[in-house]
Design an enzyme around this catalytic site. Structure first.
Site, PDB file in Angstrom:
ATOM      1  N   PRO A 273      41.584 -19.844   9.700  1.00 48.55           N
ATOM      2  CA  PRO A 273      41.945 -21.018  10.490  1.00 48.55           C
ATOM      3  C   PRO A 273      41.012 -21.219  11.684  1.00 48.55           C
ATOM      4  O   PRO A 273      40.548 -20.255  12.289  1.00 48.55           O
ATOM      5  CB  PRO A 273      43.348 -20.680  10.985  1.00 48.55           C
ATOM      6  CG  PRO A 273      43.357 -19.191  11.092  1.00 48.55           C
ATOM      7  CD  PRO A 273      42.481 -18.707   9.961  1.00 48.55           C
ATOM      8  N   GLY A 274      40.751 -22.463  12.010  1.00 48.64           N
ATOM      9  CA  GLY A 274      39.962 -22.776  13.201  1.00 48.64           C
ATOM     10  C   GLY A 274      40.789 -23.599  14.174  1.00 48.64           C
ATOM     11  O   GLY A 274      41.307 -23.119  15.175  1.00 48.64           O
ATOM     12  N   ARG A 275      40.962 -24.883  13.814  1.00 49.24           N
ATOM     13  CA  ARG A 275      41.664 -25.830  14.691  1.00 49.24           C
ATOM     14  C   ARG A 275      43.025 -25.320  15.169  1.00 49.24           C
ATOM     15  O   ARG A 275      43.371 -25.452  16.339  1.00 49.24           O
ATOM     16  CB  ARG A 275      41.850 -27.142  13.910  1.00 49.24           C
ATOM     17  CG  ARG A 275      42.350 -28.308  14.731  1.00 49.24           C
ATOM     18  CD  ARG A 275      42.694 -29.508  13.819  1.00 49.24           C
ATOM     19  NE  ARG A 275      41.674 -29.746  12.825  1.00 49.24           N
ATOM     20  CZ  ARG A 275      40.634 -30.564  12.987  1.00 49.24           C
ATOM     21  NH1 ARG A 275      40.500 -31.254  14.094  1.00 49.24           N
ATOM     22  NH2 ARG A 275      39.741 -30.711  12.027  1.00 49.24           N
ATOM     23  N   ARG A 311      34.715 -36.591  18.599  1.00 46.61           N
ATOM     24  CA  ARG A 311      35.679 -36.886  17.537  1.00 46.61           C
ATOM     25  C   ARG A 311      36.150 -38.347  17.510  1.00 46.61           C
ATOM     26  O   ARG A 311      36.243 -38.933  16.440  1.00 46.61           O
ATOM     27  CB  ARG A 311      36.875 -35.924  17.614  1.00 46.61           C
ATOM     28  CG  ARG A 311      36.466 -34.453  17.432  1.00 46.61           C
ATOM     29  CD  ARG A 311      37.660 -33.508  17.350  1.00 46.61           C
ATOM     30  NE  ARG A 311      38.400 -33.698  16.125  1.00 46.61           N
ATOM     31  CZ  ARG A 311      39.520 -34.380  16.018  1.00 46.61           C
ATOM     32  NH1 ARG A 311      40.098 -34.895  17.076  1.00 46.61           N
ATOM     33  NH2 ARG A 311      40.100 -34.536  14.844  1.00 46.61           N
ATOM     34  N   CYS A 343      25.029 -44.933  26.593  1.00 48.64           N
ATOM     35  CA  CYS A 343      24.637 -46.282  26.155  1.00 48.64           C
ATOM     36  C   CYS A 343      24.874 -46.475  24.669  1.00 48.64           C
ATOM     37  O   CYS A 343      23.935 -46.566  23.873  1.00 48.64           O
ATOM     38  CB  CYS A 343      23.179 -46.528  26.504  1.00 48.64           C
ATOM     39  SG  CYS A 343      22.911 -46.308  28.266  1.00 48.64           S
ATOM     40  N   GLU A 344      26.128 -46.470  24.287  1.00 48.31           N
ATOM     41  CA  GLU A 344      26.550 -46.720  22.912  1.00 48.31           C
ATOM     42  C   GLU A 344      27.928 -47.377  22.979  1.00 48.31           C
ATOM     43  O   GLU A 344      28.780 -46.912  23.739  1.00 48.31           O
ATOM     44  CB  GLU A 344      26.755 -45.400  22.130  1.00 48.31           C
ATOM     45  CG  GLU A 344      25.552 -44.536  21.945  1.00 48.31           C
ATOM     46  CD  GLU A 344      24.627 -44.992  20.826  1.00 48.31           C
ATOM     47  OE1 GLU A 344      25.034 -45.828  20.008  1.00 48.31           O
ATOM     48  OE2 GLU A 344      23.489 -44.500  20.809  1.00 48.31           O
ATOM     49  N   TYR A 371      36.531 -28.247  18.051  1.00 48.68           N
ATOM     50  CA  TYR A 371      35.569 -29.290  17.667  1.00 48.68           C
ATOM     51  C   TYR A 371      35.269 -30.226  18.834  1.00 48.68           C
ATOM     52  O   TYR A 371      35.111 -31.435  18.649  1.00 48.68           O
ATOM     53  CB  TYR A 371      36.067 -30.046  16.417  1.00 48.68           C
ATOM     54  CG  TYR A 371      36.352 -29.112  15.260  1.00 48.68           C
ATOM     55  CD1 TYR A 371      35.291 -28.449  14.623  1.00 48.68           C
ATOM     56  CD2 TYR A 371      37.645 -28.825  14.835  1.00 48.68           C
ATOM     57  CE1 TYR A 371      35.532 -27.564  13.572  1.00 48.68           C
ATOM     58  CE2 TYR A 371      37.896 -27.934  13.795  1.00 48.68           C
ATOM     59  CZ  TYR A 371      36.835 -27.308  13.174  1.00 48.68           C
ATOM     60  OH  TYR A 371      37.074 -26.430  12.151  1.00 48.68           O
TER      61      TYR A 371
HETATM   62  C1  LIG Z   1      35.767 -25.289   8.912  1.00 56.22           C
HETATM   63  C2  LIG Z   1      36.263 -24.242   8.007  1.00 56.22           C
HETATM   64  C3  LIG Z   1      37.489 -23.620   8.266  1.00 56.22           C
HETATM   65  C4  LIG Z   1      38.368 -23.998   9.420  1.00 56.22           C
HETATM   66  O1  LIG Z   1      38.971 -25.251   9.267  1.00 56.22           O
HETATM   67  P1  LIG Z   1      40.100 -25.714  10.291  1.00 56.22           P
HETATM   68  O2  LIG Z   1      40.489 -27.044   9.780  1.00 56.22           O
HETATM   69  O3  LIG Z   1      39.477 -25.784  11.650  1.00 56.22           O
HETATM   70  O4  LIG Z   1      41.188 -24.709  10.249  1.00 56.22           O
HETATM   71  C5  LIG Z   1      37.877 -22.595   7.430  1.00 56.22           C
HETATM   72  N1  LIG Z   1      37.129 -22.204   6.374  1.00 56.22           N
HETATM   73  C6  LIG Z   1      35.951 -22.793   6.090  1.00 56.22           C
HETATM   74  C7  LIG Z   1      35.161 -22.312   4.934  1.00 56.22           C
HETATM   75  C8  LIG Z   1      35.481 -23.824   6.889  1.00 56.22           C
HETATM   76  O5  LIG Z   1      34.312 -24.402   6.598  1.00 56.22           O
END
Ligand SMILES: *Cc1c(COP(=O)(O)O)cnc(C)c1O
Length: 415
Positions: A273-275, A311, A343-344, A371
């Protein structure tokens, strides 16, 4: 709540954002350590008792302080470049918990990954299989590998899946997987250790993940029946957060759904997980430079811009914007577009927001922990913003604001 009003002012944990603006300037990203620990804890709890690895996806927020915090909590890392590998190692991450994903790994990146003894390289094409094997042979090593398989879950049932479909660039096709596994297993330079998928981002419902996992587990079963042992199944990331009115199911439901889809299959599972680890643990703090009333639109011109948070411009994403001074209840406010100085026309952070703000006021763009800084640029020669981590009553600078000189320090005027 990591970010809440106390005594009329918006705070990160116990620290008023006004104090942070005074000390560190604006624009500035502010992260709550407790919120990151909380998000990690929720995931770890959901996996309790299971042989599992939680590999934080570094691209969401790659600040060393964030990585070091997660490393101390026991996290592994999912990386997509040599730069991210260097960051994880600099932050004290354990190489034996690093997965290397991404469709375009260079020879140098593969070499570095093997030299550092990372846990696994996730292969995304047949060509990459050959390249990783060749680099491993050169180094006289065996490369630990898994394939990222594109589960091709039906888009009509699950329209929000964005990376798990046949037509996109990620992973190898489901129908090619068994042939590729047989090929990889026969190569002495490779050690096949797992299989993975990642179906997309900002998922709000566990069903498509469970559907993909079910397909992946069935495929893993067939590969193992052919005599290839798989140590782990990597189920990806992608769990959504609330930006506006989304109601993503809790992390534990995603995990439970995915584990249930594995059936009675034992063995190690990985999530990346990231987000969901960092997204709601950060805000982008910005100051109103100008109030620009007009017909038909009113603008608040702020000191943060699309280079700090792309985003909205890139995905038309919606971020909540709060005034740092607590709004009086019932005050109608004025409807503004909140825009940066770039400037966009696409340089906006939010549109059509009713709020009360004057020149010099502070605003917090919420849900900016993921992000945001990791996608920041220097467009319009804007130095990238400072980053601050809060813990309780303490706020610490974790990345200094860039200087103008740093913008062109690597440039040369010929002759
Ligand atoms: C970007 C990515 C994630 C994380 O995605 P989230 O939506 O931020 O949780 C996990 N695995 C892979 C392979 C990714 O490219």
């Amino acid at each position: 709540m990591a970010f809440a009003y106390r005594n009329g002012t918006l705070c990160a944990e116990q620290v008023p954002l006004e104090d942070i603006a005074r000390r560190f300037g604006t624009p500035c990203y502010v992260y709550s350590r407790a919120a990151i620990e909380g998000a990690y804890g929720e995931f770890a709890q959901a996996l309790h008792g299971r042989d599992a690895m939680l590999c934080y996806s570094v691209k969401a927020n790659s600040n060393l302080a964030v990585l070091a915090l997660l490393a101390r909590l026991g996290a592994g890392f999912d990386i997509v470049s040599g730069g991210e590998l260097a960051r994880v190692l600099a932050a004290g991450g354990d190489p034996r918990k690093i997965l290397f994903s991404g469709v375009g790994k260079t020879k140098d990146e593969i070499r570095l990954a093997l030299e550092k003894n990372i846990y696994c390289i996730n292969l995304e094409s047949a060509a990459e299989l050959e390249r990783v094997a060749a680099v491993a042979r050169e180094l006289g090593r065996r490369a630990p590998v898994a394939f990222r398989v594109n589960p091709d879950v039906d888009a009509r049932t699950h329209p929000y899946i964005s990376t798990g479909l046949r037509e996109n660039k990620f992973g190898v096709a489901h129908r090619d997987a068994e042939r590729l596994y047989a090929k990889a297993a026969a190569m002495p330079a490779l050690e096949v250790i797992g299989i993975g998928c990642h179906i997309g981002s900002q998922l709000v419902d566990p069903a498509p993940l469970a559907a993909a996992v079910e397909r992946l587990a069935a495929l893993a079963g067939r590969i193992e029946a052919a005599g290839i042992r798989l140590r782990h199944l990597d189920l990806g990331g992608g769990i959504g957060i609330r930006y506006r009115d989304e109601t993503p199911r809790p992390v534990r439901e995603f995990v439970a759904g995915a584990l249930a889809a594995l059936g009675d299959r034992r063995g190690s599972v990985i999530f990346d997980p990231g987000r969901s680890m960092v997204g709601n643990a950060g805000v982008l703090l910005t100051r109103v430079e100008y109030v620009k009333p007009g017909e038909p639109r009113n603008f608040l011109v702020v000191d943060a811009a699309m280079n700090d948070l792309v985003r909205p411009a890139l995905y038309d994403a919606w971020h909540e914007v709060r005034t740092v001074r607590e709004p009086e209840s019932g005050a109608p406010g004025t409807v503004y577009d909140i825009v940066g100085p770039i400037c966009e026309t696409g340089d906006f952070l939010a549109k059509d927001r009713a709020l009360t703000a004057r020149e010099g006021d502070l605003l917090a763009v919420m849900s900016s922990g993921a992000y945001a800084m990791s996608m920041a640029s220097n467009y319009n020669s804007r130095p990238r913003a400072a980053e601050v981590m809060v813990q309780g009553r303490a706020a610490e600078l974790v990345r200094a604001r860039e200087s103008a000189e740093q913008l062109f320090a690597l440039e040369r005027i010929p002759g």
